[in-house]
Structure formats: structure tokens, C-alpha cells
Design a protein around this motif. Structure first.
Motif, PDB file in Angstrom:
ATOM      1  N   THR A   1       1.012  -1.250  -0.639  1.00 19.80           N
ATOM      2  CA  THR A   1      -0.063  -0.112  -0.033  1.00 19.80           C
ATOM      3  C   THR A   1       0.656   1.291   0.274  1.00 19.80           C
ATOM      4  O   THR A   1       0.802   1.819  -0.978  1.00 19.80           O
ATOM      5  CB  THR A   1      -0.957   0.069   1.468  1.00 19.80           C
ATOM      6  OG1 THR A   1      -1.434  -1.425   0.952  1.00 19.80           O
ATOM      7  CG2 THR A   1      -2.001   1.347   1.435  1.00 19.80           C
TER       8      THR A   1
ATOM      9  N   ASP B   1      -8.981  -4.241  -0.628  1.00 24.07           N
ATOM     10  CA  ASP B   1      -8.236  -5.237   0.190  1.00 24.07           C
ATOM     11  C   ASP B   1      -9.582  -4.655   1.617  1.00 24.07           C
ATOM     12  O   ASP B   1      -9.037  -4.248   2.073  1.00 24.07           O
ATOM     13  CB  ASP B   1      -6.914  -3.422   0.882  1.00 24.07           C
ATOM     14  CG  ASP B   1      -6.600  -4.095   2.384  1.00 24.07           C
ATOM     15  OD1 ASP B   1      -5.558  -2.978   1.999  1.00 24.07           O
ATOM     16  OD2 ASP B   1      -7.221  -4.671   2.748  1.00 24.07           O
TER      17      ASP B   1
ATOM     18  N   ALA C   1      -6.313  -1.528   6.811  1.00 19.63           N
ATOM     19  CA  ALA C   1      -5.049  -1.330   5.500  1.00 19.63           C
ATOM     20  C   ALA C   1      -6.303  -0.387   4.631  1.00 19.63           C
ATOM     21  O   ALA C   1      -5.370   0.474   3.846  1.00 19.63           O
ATOM     22  CB  ALA C   1      -5.548  -2.535   5.436  1.00 19.63           C
TER      23      ALA C   1
ATOM     24  N   ASP D   1      -4.636  -2.156  -5.455  1.00 21.17           N
ATOM     25  CA  ASP D   1      -4.028  -2.672  -4.490  1.00 21.17           C
ATOM     26  C   ASP D   1      -4.751  -4.326  -4.003  1.00 21.17           C
ATOM     27  O   ASP D   1      -5.735  -4.130  -4.217  1.00 21.17           O
ATOM     28  CB  ASP D   1      -4.168  -1.373  -2.823  1.00 21.17           C
ATOM     29  CG  ASP D   1      -3.339  -2.233  -2.090  1.00 21.17           C
ATOM     30  OD1 ASP D   1      -1.586  -2.323  -1.430  1.00 21.17           O
ATOM     31  OD2 ASP D   1      -3.509  -1.334  -0.622  1.00 21.17           O
TER      32      ASP D   1
HETATM   33 MG   LIG Z   1      -2.029  -2.846   2.556  1.00 21.66          MG
END
Ligand SMILES: [Mg+2]
Ligand SMILES: Nc1nc2c(ncn2[C@@H]2O[C@H](COP(=O)(O)OP(=O)(O)O)[C@@H](O)[C@H]2O)c(=O)[nH]1
Length: 354
Positions: free
Chosen positions: A174, A198, A204, A244
Motif C-alpha cells: 500500500t 483490501d 488497511a 492494491d
Molecule cells: Mg496494504
């Protein structure tokens, strides 16, 4: 006659220039006087009436041939001299070679380069060392650097429109995405869209949400592969889409496969396997193998600032046969990232840079 020279002169004098000496010996004069007198020279000579018969004919002067033979002889002499010198210097050289190879073996092993690569590298170098003319240490060192560089595959920043970040938990996916997003948006003036799959770790997700709010870059959170395709569609006007993924335990193959399902049927993308430079050497193989189902095609190494051992970079490239594009060396967004540079990595491996 007292000596041969006087004898020769007298023979030529008495019998002419064609006279040849048949025999010569030293004799004692007869009688009591001879006992005290020095030995005399007795020469038997004859005249050959047909001197041309006995004289060896002079070879016709053939300058080229003579020159060739002289050169060959001189070459032979040089080779002999070299061989003799080499023979004399050999024990000393091999001892020095050994010292140098031992030193490099130590250096490469300290960097935790896997043994098969250390052996390969040293074999290449010892090839240069056993050349007839011994190279100075510095020059031999350059060959080691060259061998390292050849193996350290890098690529100029390709920058595909869709870039995906995969890898184990906590390696810096990230953070690296955020650094690159800033780079593209701030330095290159691009429209950047961020997507995250995510959805397991709320924390996160918050990390990216905060980042998105600060930078003003749009963020889409997706729960299913279908969502992902729609989000990409939504960002179709962006020059860059960065995706991500939730970190997955390297050992949880079923989770990794589940995530791989998201990446099916996507437009061609750069898929970065993100690896921390602090990873244990033994775990590296596991990571590169277990994430293979995600079809990663590039490498990023993170946390170079947290280790003094860089063999993992070489090992990772060796295991995957893929190029490394970025290296990160700190938590600061967007500064702590740079393009991978084979020269720099080689210098790190040779202990020339911190
Ligand atoms: Mg991450
Ligand atoms: N020292 C250092 N820390 C880093 C680097 N990259 C990321 N981190 C830190 O590593 C931790 C995990 O990063 P994160 O991006 O959340 O990892 P992810 O789980 O792979 O997404 C965070 O505290 C980051 O600040 C780096 O290059 N050097």
C-alpha cells in the motif's frame, strides 16, 4: 709448433690455402731435453686437389626464409621464457587467487546470496584469474561486478496503464502504491485512479482512504471480481489505474488463489510482486512459488533501509527470472522510492555502498 694457431698458419704457408688438417696432437720431444721442455703440437695435413668436391656448397641466400626462421625462433624463445616464468610464479599466483576468491566468497555469502549463485559467480571469475597474464585485483573485481550486473535484471520504468501490487502481508504494497500514485499525479500530471481489493482488513482500507482524501485521488473499494472490472471501467478516462490487494499469508495458498481469481480477465497489466528486503532467504523461494498463480511479471523490493544484506535481490531475480523495477528505502511518501539500478545493487552487494 706450440699451438694450433701457429700450426694452421704454417700448414697454409707450406701447403697453400686448400690444405686441410687431418690430425693434430700434443707430443713430448724425444730425449732428456723433451722431459723438461713443453709439449709440442704435431699436425698432419694434406692438400685436396679438388677442393670443390669436399667443400659444402653454400646455401643460396634466401633472405625471406632466413627471416622467417629467425622470427619463429624468437617466438619460440618468448614462449619458452613465458613458460619458465609461469612455472616459477604458479604457486605464488594460485595462492593469491585463492585469497581473492576466498575474500569474494566471504563477501557474497555475507550478503546471503544463495550458494549455487555464489559458486556460479566465482567460477566465472576464476576463469579470468587463471588467464596466463594475471589480472590486478581491481580488474578482476570489475569482472565480478560485470557478472553481478548481468544477473541483476532491471527495466526502465515501463509504466503500464494498469498496475497491480501483490505479495505477503506487511511488505509495503500500500505504501509503495501511494508513493507511485504521487509520482504519477504530482510529477507527471496524470489522472490517477486507485482501487483496493483490501476488503478483509478494515485498517488497511482506512490507510488508503486517508491517503485518497489527502491527495484527492479517487478510490474505489471492490468486493468481487466483477466489481473490480466495473471499477476499472469507471476509471477508463484515467491514464493510470493502481490496484492494491490485501496481503495474504504466504502459506495460505487458498487465500492467494482466491485473490488470483480477481485478476482473471483483466486488461494487460503490470503485476508487481512486492518483496521486503528483510525477508528470510529460506522464505523467499516460498513467496515466489506461492504467489506464482497471480501471474506477477515484475518485482519491487522494499525496506532496503532496514537491512545491510542485499543478496535477496539477486536471489529473487534468479528465482523468478523477472526484472526488478523499483526499490523503496523508507516510509516517507512519496520520496522513498527509486528506479532499480543494476549498478547500485551490484555496489551494495560488493559492500561499496550503504
Ligand atoms: Mg496494504
Ligand atoms: N522502513 C521501511 N518501512 C516501510 C517501507 N515501505 C513500507 N514500510 C512500512 O511497512 C509497514 C507496512 O506497510 P504497508 O504498505 O501497509 O504494507 P502492506 O501490508 O504490504 O500493504 C508500514 O509501517 C510502512 O510504513 C520501506 O521502504 N522502508
Amino acid at each position: 709448433m706450440q699451438d694450433m694457431r701457429e700450426g694452421m698458419l704454417r700448414v697454409k704457408d707450406e701447403l697453400g690455402p686448400d690444405a686441410v688438417i687431418l690430425e693434430s696432437r700434443r707430443v713430448r720431444m724425444k730425449g732428456l731435453r723433451g722431459f723438461f721442455a713443453p709439449l709440442r703440437m704435431e699436425i698432419t695435413a694434406a692438400v685436396d686437389n679438388n677442393p670443390s668436391r669436399t667443400r659444402v656448397p653454400e646455401p643460396p641466400p634466401h633472405l625471406e626464409m632466413e627471416k622467417g626462421i629467425r622470427e619463429e625462433l624468437s617466438d619460440l624463445k618468448k614462449i619458452l621464457t613465458r613458460l619458465v616464468m609461469r612455472e616459477e610464479r604458479l604457486p605464488e599466483i594460485s595462492q593469491k587467487e585463492n585469497e581473492l576468491l576466498k575474500y569474494w566468497r566471504f563477501q557474497l555469502e555475507q550478503q546471503e546470496i544463495i550458494p549455487e549463485l555464489v559458486t556460479e559467480l566465482l567460477q566465472e571469475i576464476s576463469g579470468y584469474l587463471s588467464e596466463e597474464i594475471r589480472l590486478p585485483d581491481e580488474v578482476a573485481g570489475l569482472f565480478l561486478r560485470k557478472s553481478l550486473r548481468k544477473r541483476l535484471k532491471t527495466l526502465p520504468e515501463k509504466g503500464a496503464p494498469v498496475q497491480i501490487f501483490v505479495g505477503p502481508t506487511g511488505v509495503g504494497k500500500t505504501t509503495t502504491l501511494a508513493k507511485l500514485a504521487a509520482r504519477y499525479a504530482l510529477y507527471q500530471g496524470e489522472n490517477v485512479g486507485i482501487i483496493t481489493i483490501d476488503h478483509y482488513r478494515i485498517g488497511a482500507l482506512e490507510q488508503l482512504r486517508t491517503y485518497s482524501e489527502i491527495t484527492g485521488l479517487p478510490l474505489e473499494v471492490v468486493m468481487t471480481p466483477k466489481d473490480l472490472r466495473q471499477a476499472i471501467e469507471k476509471f477508463s478516462r484515467c491514464q493510470r489505474i493502481l490496484i492494491d490487494t490485501a496481503g495474504r499469508s504466504t502459506l495460505n495458498i487458498s487465500h492467494i488463489k482466491e485473490l488470483a481469481g480477481y485478476l482473471q480477465n483483466l486488461p494487460p497489466a503490470e503485476i508487481f510482486l512486492v518483496i521486503s528486503a528483510t525477508t528470510k532467504t529460506r522464505d523467499l523461494k516460498l513467496i515466489t512459488d506461492n504467489f506464482r498463480c497471480m501471474n506477477y511479471n515484475r518485482l519491487i523490493f522494499t525496506k532496503l533501509d532496514e537491512t545491510g544484506t542485499y543478496g535477496l535481490l539477486l536471489n529473487g531475480i534468479h528465482y523468478t527470472k523477472l526484472p526488478v523495477i523499483y526499490m523503496t528505502m523508507g516510509q516517507s511518501v512519496p520520496d522513498d522510492i527509486c528506479l532499480a539500478d543494476a549498478d547500485k545493487i551490484a555496489a551494495l552487494l560488493l559492500g561499496e555502498e550503504d
